[in-house]
Design an enzyme around this catalytic site. Structure first.
Site, PDB file in Angstrom:
ATOM      1  N   GLY A 155      -0.180   9.318  -4.136  1.00  0.00           N
ATOM      2  CA  GLY A 155      -1.593   8.920  -4.165  1.00  0.00           C
ATOM      3  C   GLY A 155      -2.248   9.237  -2.830  1.00  0.00           C
ATOM      4  O   GLY A 155      -1.839  10.158  -2.109  1.00  0.00           O
ATOM      5  N   ARG A 156      -3.255   8.423  -2.494  1.00  0.00           N
ATOM      6  CA  ARG A 156      -4.041   8.706  -1.287  1.00  0.00           C
ATOM      7  C   ARG A 156      -3.206   8.633  -0.013  1.00  0.00           C
ATOM      8  O   ARG A 156      -3.269   9.527   0.835  1.00  0.00           O
ATOM      9  CB  ARG A 156      -5.193   7.700  -1.191  1.00  0.00           C
ATOM     10  CG  ARG A 156      -6.239   7.878  -2.259  1.00  0.00           C
ATOM     11  CD  ARG A 156      -7.271   6.784  -2.164  1.00  0.00           C
ATOM     12  NE  ARG A 156      -6.718   5.551  -2.670  1.00  0.00           N
ATOM     13  CZ  ARG A 156      -7.147   4.913  -3.750  1.00  0.00           C
ATOM     14  NH1 ARG A 156      -8.174   5.369  -4.413  1.00  0.00           N
ATOM     15  NH2 ARG A 156      -6.593   3.789  -4.159  1.00  0.00           N
ATOM     16  N   ILE A 157      -2.389   7.571   0.118  1.00  0.00           N
ATOM     17  CA  ILE A 157      -1.636   7.419   1.376  1.00  0.00           C
ATOM     18  C   ILE A 157      -0.533   8.476   1.452  1.00  0.00           C
ATOM     19  O   ILE A 157      -0.340   9.117   2.499  1.00  0.00           O
ATOM     20  CB  ILE A 157      -1.079   5.983   1.515  1.00  0.00           C
ATOM     21  CG1 ILE A 157      -2.251   4.989   1.554  1.00  0.00           C
ATOM     22  CG2 ILE A 157      -0.219   5.848   2.771  1.00  0.00           C
ATOM     23  CD1 ILE A 157      -1.859   3.523   1.534  1.00  0.00           C
ATOM     24  N   THR A 224       6.293   1.782   3.768  1.00  0.00           N
ATOM     25  CA  THR A 224       5.023   1.161   4.172  1.00  0.00           C
ATOM     26  C   THR A 224       4.236   0.758   2.922  1.00  0.00           C
ATOM     27  O   THR A 224       3.025   0.572   2.999  1.00  0.00           O
ATOM     28  CB  THR A 224       4.164   2.118   5.030  1.00  0.00           C
ATOM     29  OG1 THR A 224       3.995   3.348   4.307  1.00  0.00           O
ATOM     30  CG2 THR A 224       4.787   2.397   6.373  1.00  0.00           C
ATOM     31  N   SER A 225       4.924   0.624   1.775  1.00  0.00           N
ATOM     32  CA  SER A 225       4.189   0.306   0.540  1.00  0.00           C
ATOM     33  C   SER A 225       4.301  -1.187   0.230  1.00  0.00           C
ATOM     34  O   SER A 225       3.482  -1.967   0.721  1.00  0.00           O
ATOM     35  CB  SER A 225       4.673   1.180  -0.615  1.00  0.00           C
ATOM     36  OG  SER A 225       6.074   1.053  -0.772  1.00  0.00           O
ATOM     37  N   ARG A 226       5.299  -1.575  -0.541  1.00  0.00           N
ATOM     38  CA  ARG A 226       5.519  -2.989  -0.822  1.00  0.00           C
ATOM     39  C   ARG A 226       7.016  -3.273  -0.761  1.00  0.00           C
ATOM     40  O   ARG A 226       7.824  -2.484  -1.257  1.00  0.00           O
ATOM     41  CB  ARG A 226       4.989  -3.353  -2.222  1.00  0.00           C
ATOM     42  CG  ARG A 226       3.474  -3.458  -2.306  1.00  0.00           C
ATOM     43  CD  ARG A 226       2.960  -4.683  -1.542  1.00  0.00           C
ATOM     44  NE  ARG A 226       1.514  -4.846  -1.616  1.00  0.00           N
ATOM     45  CZ  ARG A 226       0.645  -4.423  -0.705  1.00  0.00           C
ATOM     46  NH1 ARG A 226       1.071  -3.769   0.366  1.00  0.00           N
ATOM     47  NH2 ARG A 226      -0.636  -4.655  -0.851  1.00  0.00           N
ATOM     48  N   GLU A 255       8.805 -11.541   2.588  1.00  0.00           N
ATOM     49  CA  GLU A 255       8.067 -11.415   3.846  1.00  0.00           C
ATOM     50  C   GLU A 255       7.641 -12.791   4.312  1.00  0.00           C
ATOM     51  O   GLU A 255       6.963 -13.479   3.544  1.00  0.00           O
ATOM     52  CB  GLU A 255       6.802 -10.569   3.629  1.00  0.00           C
ATOM     53  CG  GLU A 255       6.999  -9.141   3.990  1.00  0.00           C
ATOM     54  CD  GLU A 255       5.811  -8.266   3.642  1.00  0.00           C
ATOM     55  OE1 GLU A 255       4.667  -8.776   3.644  1.00  0.00           O
ATOM     56  OE2 GLU A 255       6.027  -7.083   3.379  1.00  0.00           O
ATOM     57  N   HIS A 274       4.414  -5.948   8.578  1.00  0.00           N
ATOM     58  CA  HIS A 274       3.367  -5.543   7.627  1.00  0.00           C
ATOM     59  C   HIS A 274       2.041  -5.260   8.351  1.00  0.00           C
ATOM     60  O   HIS A 274       1.033  -5.935   8.133  1.00  0.00           O
ATOM     61  CB  HIS A 274       3.173  -6.611   6.531  1.00  0.00           C
ATOM     62  CG  HIS A 274       2.554  -6.054   5.287  1.00  0.00           C
ATOM     63  ND1 HIS A 274       2.841  -6.533   4.022  1.00  0.00           N
ATOM     64  CD2 HIS A 274       1.656  -5.057   5.102  1.00  0.00           C
ATOM     65  CE1 HIS A 274       2.140  -5.852   3.128  1.00  0.00           C
ATOM     66  NE2 HIS A 274       1.410  -4.952   3.767  1.00  0.00           N
TER      67      HIS A 274
HETATM   68  C1  DGY Z   1      -2.735  -3.396   1.683  1.00  0.00           C
HETATM   69  O1  DGY Z   1      -3.941  -3.464   1.844  1.00  0.00           O
HETATM   70  O2  DGY Z   1      -2.264  -3.438   0.550  1.00  0.00           O
HETATM   71  C2  DGY Z   1      -1.871  -3.207   2.861  1.00  0.00           C
HETATM   72  O3  DGY Z   1      -0.538  -3.411   2.556  1.00  0.00           O
HETATM   73  C3  DGY Z   1      -2.294  -4.044   4.023  1.00  0.00           C
HETATM   74  O4  DGY Z   1      -1.717  -3.486   5.153  1.00  0.00           O
END
Ligand code: DGY
Length: 313
Positions: A155-157, A224-226, A255, A274
């Site tokens: 996707g975008r990221i 860096t997602s979930r 978390e 996070h």
């Molecule tokens: C989000 O906006 O989902 C990010 O994880 C925040 O850093």
């Protein structure tokens, strides 16, 4: 004037903008309001709710919210909200897409480079006085330039991470709903595997024993997602046994991790709290988007950034 509850103090002046038009209560603590605190406000007639990813808004809570007209989530994701239950009640759920794409991609690269070049270990050894001399074999890491980067989620990221990879002369493999290579092929061929998919029932636990077993022993996992996309125990095992070389995590499950969690004792783990979107500009822009979502919905207009546009028929 509608009653609004904002579950944390936000950067920038967006909440002041909301308060100029509505009756706004902001939860003052650093720790999130409890479920009971949120329920109390919903039962008391809150119409606009501005939530963070740390607030679990489930179907039961929503059934106790007779006046609720809008939820604006201060996140690109909406996995902390039962969006189906909100849709069933006709409540739009807003998110903050796009504005954090580049910032999160920057952090992905910071983690990837730091893990590859062992920056946290280097910092610790210098500070502790443990660095005695320049050594040919000291803190050897892995090259990022010219390596193969596997992106799970395009996707975008994921796209913004891929653009940065061009500058490093990397080969980029992609796996996503809309195509790319098979997940196993990506895992087997990548030097760096970076996760950029949303958390859904399909992606929960996607990187578990099996996926980690497909990765190279020299590979680095970046998330860096979930957090729940990675099976925490399986990752701890893979790092302890040296089945993958390193992991760099912005997100974990749970978390935060308890201080005595085995993952935190794993070798070659870099973990940060996070902070993917945590720059002054981006967090303020996210607040603006969340407030824009609430203002629109409370004015009876379409939310500009809505996760469940089907509520508008
Ligand atoms: C989000 O906006 O989902 C990010 O994880 C925040 O850093």
């Amino acid at each position: 004037m509608a009653r609004c509850f904002v579950t944390r103090t936000l950067p920038g002046d967006a909440v002041e903008r909301l308060a100029r038009e509505h009756d706004v209560e902001v939860w003052p603590d650093t720790m999130p309001p409890s479920r009971d605190e949120i329920a109390r406000r919903l039962e008391d007639g809150v119409e606009g709710l501005l939530t963070l990813l740390t607030d679990a808004i489930d179907g039961d809570l929503l059934s106790r919210a007779p006046a609720l007209r809008s939820i604006a989530n201060y996140a690109v994701g909406s996995d902390n909200v039962d969006v189906d239950a909100a849709t069933a009640r006709g409540v739009p759920v807003g998110t903050t897409p796009d504005v954090l794409t580049e910032t999160t991609a920057d952090l992905t690269w910071a983690l990837m480079l730091a893990a590859a070049r062992r920056l946290a270990e280097g910092d610790a050894v210098v500070r502790s006085g443990g660095w005695r001399t320049w050594e040919p074999n000291g803190l050897l890491g892995r090259d990022v330039h010219g390596a193969t980067l596997g992106l799970v989620g395009v996707g975008r990221i994921g796209g913004a991470v891929a653009r940065r990879a061009e500058g490093f002369g990397m080969e980029v493999l992609r796996h996503g709903r809309s195509g790319g290579v098979a997940l196993d092929e990506l895992l087997e061929r990548s030097d760096f595997v970076s996760l950029h998919c949303p958390l859904t029932e399909e992606t929960r636990g996607l990187v578990g024993e099996r996926a980690l077993g497909r990765m190279r022993p020299t590979a680095v996992l970046v998330n860096t997602s979930r957090g729940p996309i990675v099976d925490t125990d399986a990752l701890a095992g893979a790092l302890h046994d040296g089945r993958i070389a390193a992991a760099a995590l912005d997100v974990t499950d749970p978390e935060p991790l308890p201080a005595d969690h085995p993952l935190l004792a794993a070798p070659n783990l870099l973990v940060v709290p996070h902070v993917g979107s945590a720059t002054h500009a981006t967090r303020a822009a996210m607040a603006d988007m969340a407030v824009d979502n609430l203002l629109a919905a409370l004015a009876g207009k379409r939310m500009p950034y809505c996760a469940n546009p089907e509520v508008y028929g």
